[in-house]
Design a protein around this motif. Structure first.
Motif, PDB file in Angstrom:
ATOM      1  N   ALA A   1       0.560  -1.010  -0.368  1.00  0.00           N
ATOM      2  CA  ALA A   1       0.026   0.127  -0.296  1.00  0.00           C
ATOM      3  C   ALA A   1       0.644   1.041  -0.225  1.00  0.00           C
ATOM      4  O   ALA A   1       0.452   2.658  -0.163  1.00  0.00           O
ATOM      5  N   GLY A   2       2.095   1.089  -0.640  1.00  0.00           N
ATOM      6  CA  GLY A   2       3.176   2.019   0.104  1.00  0.00           C
ATOM      7  C   GLY A   2       3.337   2.837  -1.302  1.00  0.00           C
ATOM      8  O   GLY A   2       3.579   4.510  -1.892  1.00  0.00           O
ATOM      9  N   TRP A   3       2.226   2.005  -2.485  1.00  0.00           N
ATOM     10  CA  TRP A   3       3.079   2.604  -3.711  1.00  0.00           C
ATOM     11  C   TRP A   3       1.687   3.479  -4.359  1.00  0.00           C
ATOM     12  O   TRP A   3       1.279   3.608  -5.739  1.00  0.00           O
TER      13      TRP A   3
ATOM     14  N   LEU B   1     -14.126  -3.685   6.116  1.00  0.00           N
ATOM     15  CA  LEU B   1     -12.259  -3.948   5.410  1.00  0.00           C
ATOM     16  C   LEU B   1     -11.788  -3.113   4.618  1.00  0.00           C
ATOM     17  O   LEU B   1     -10.556  -3.263   4.777  1.00  0.00           O
ATOM     18  N   ASN B   2     -11.867  -1.806   4.226  1.00  0.00           N
ATOM     19  CA  ASN B   2     -10.917  -0.889   3.780  1.00  0.00           C
ATOM     20  C   ASN B   2      -9.985  -0.473   4.651  1.00  0.00           C
ATOM     21  O   ASN B   2      -8.741  -0.491   4.552  1.00  0.00           O
TER      22      ASN B   2
ATOM     23  N   VAL C   1     -10.548   5.336  -0.085  1.00  0.00           N
ATOM     24  CA  VAL C   1     -10.049   4.728   1.314  1.00  0.00           C
ATOM     25  C   VAL C   1     -11.559   3.475   1.857  1.00  0.00           C
ATOM     26  O   VAL C   1     -11.068   3.000   2.951  1.00  0.00           O
ATOM     27  N   TYR C   2     -12.916   4.043   1.441  1.00  0.00           N
ATOM     28  CA  TYR C   2     -14.051   4.270   1.790  1.00  0.00           C
ATOM     29  C   TYR C   2     -14.920   2.443   1.070  1.00  0.00           C
ATOM     30  O   TYR C   2     -15.853   2.365   1.472  1.00  0.00           O
ATOM     31  N   ILE C   3     -14.302   2.631  -0.312  1.00  0.00           N
ATOM     32  CA  ILE C   3     -15.314   1.356  -1.584  1.00  0.00           C
ATOM     33  C   ILE C   3     -14.497   0.630  -1.948  1.00  0.00           C
ATOM     34  O   ILE C   3     -14.818   0.093  -3.053  1.00  0.00           O
TER      35      ILE C   3
ATOM     36  N   GLY D   1      -7.962  -2.874   2.828  1.00  0.00           N
ATOM     37  CA  GLY D   1      -8.022  -2.346   1.859  1.00  0.00           C
ATOM     38  C   GLY D   1      -6.595  -1.502   1.339  1.00  0.00           C
ATOM     39  O   GLY D   1      -6.168  -0.671   2.256  1.00  0.00           O
ATOM     40  N   LYS D   2      -6.162  -1.320   0.503  1.00  0.00           N
ATOM     41  CA  LYS D   2      -4.477  -0.330  -0.347  1.00  0.00           C
ATOM     42  C   LYS D   2      -4.487   0.910   0.995  1.00  0.00           C
ATOM     43  O   LYS D   2      -4.322   1.487   1.086  1.00  0.00           O
TER      44      LYS D   2
END
Length: 338
Positions: A215-217, A244-245, A235-237, A249-250
């Motif tokens: 998730a750093g990319w 779960l986000n 962030v939330y979709i 989620g990244k």
């Protein structure tokens, strides 16, 4: 004369140093995507790497049977395989070495009656933590050998966090011996530092989530995410249901890691400010000043790692920064606890 002595302290601090090295090599292993290059586990014979072309080809053929090669690295040559094999091999060898460095002196100190009952109990806890850490390493690798070409970010976080906690407890046991004399403490302030430590550990867990999900990319901007947004809609979709986000989620995981960074800053600044209102010992003063300095360095490293999209050296530096920050938080807590 006390049973515990300088030799025992040096032994424990050597363990701390080796765990530090282990974390650095583990970070490089993760960032170079080398962690799944060795798909079997042999405690003794696995210490020796392939020694000739035949053995290298056998190791490479074994690697080809698993998802990482089949889905991601099927273009790899033998030489490229050797590069990723090295980091995973050295990571495992250091782990075995740490085990020997702990167990052999521990048995020696027991025979020589150099350890108090309290230190023996703490050392047994360390032994269990070290063994569990080794198990988690293999449990993590196993998750990338079935149908996915990478490891579970949950297992990665468990493996990394346990390494950090094993280090922190080893350091704490050493500090108990270095500072045997107890003093009156401010329990309210000590508990505040404890909360700060818990927040820092939560941030370290989310750092592992970021690493495990790559998730750093994404959202390589600061202080805002993509399109100049404080919270990007991704962030939330990305995941359903919504919660779960924030664990899978990244974008969601990166957002939590960003946000927790500010919470850590607030806590450490508050610890520093509150401590400065008190009559401090020399060691307490060094602890909180070191904490403040390292906070600034680590925050800068985090921003640079994000903005430059996680080059290996910066990613490792950021992980080392977290390690040092945890060390200073542990030291500071100890100095305000005993």
């Amino acid at each position: 004369m006390k049973k515990d002595n300088k030799t025992v302290i040096y032994w424990l601090l050597t363990g701390c140093f080796l765990i530090f090295i282990m974390v650095i090599v583990g970070g490089i292993t993760r960032l170079t995507h080398s962690g799944l290059s060795i798909s079997n586990y042999k405690l003794i014979s696995g210490t020796i790497p392939p020694m000739n072309e035949v053995e290298w080809n056998e190791a490479f053929e074994l690697y080809k049977q698993y998802p990482e090669y089949q889905k991601l690295n099927n273009h790899f040559s033998l030489e490229e395989f050797k590069d990723i094999y090295f980091w995973e091999w050295i990571h495992r060898v250091i782990g075995r070495f740490i085990g020997l460095v702990f167990i052999i002196p521990f048995i020696y100190f027991l025979i020589k009656k150099r350890l108090s009952k309290s230190t023996i109990k703490k050392s047994i806890i360390l032994l269990v933590m070290g063994g569990f850490q080794g198990f988690l390493g293999w449990y993590m690798v196993k998750s990338g050998l079935v149908d996915r070409p990478d490891v579970s970010h949950y297992r990665l976080a468990a493996h990394l966090t346990t390494a950090f906690l094993t280090f922190a407890y080893t350091f704490w046991v050493a500090l108990d011996l270095m500072f045997p004399n107890k003093k009156a403490i401010d329990k309210k302030f000590r508990n505040f530092i404890r909360i700060g430590l818990v927040v820092l550990i939560l941030q370290i867990i989310y750092g592992a989530f970021v690493a495990g999900l790559d998730a750093g990319w994404i959202h390589n901007h600061w202080p805002f995410m993509n399109e100049g947004k404080l919270m990007h809609e991704t962030v939330y979709i990305e995941q359903n249901p919504v919660y779960l986000n924030f664990i899978e989620g990244k974008s969601g995981v990166q957002f939590v890691h960003r946000t927790l960074a500010y919470v850590v800053v607030i806590f450490i600044l508050a610890i520093w400010y509150k401590a400065k209102q008190k009559q401090l010992t020399s060691w307490q003063n060094k602890g909180i000043n070191g904490l403040l300095i390292m906070l600034g360095i680590q925050f800068l490293l985090g921003v640079l790692t994000l903005v430059y999209a996680v080059p290996v050296w910066l990613g490792v530096a950021h992980q080392v920064g977290a390690f040092i920050l945890l060390s200073l938080m542990t030291f500071t807590l100890h100095r305000f606890s005993k």
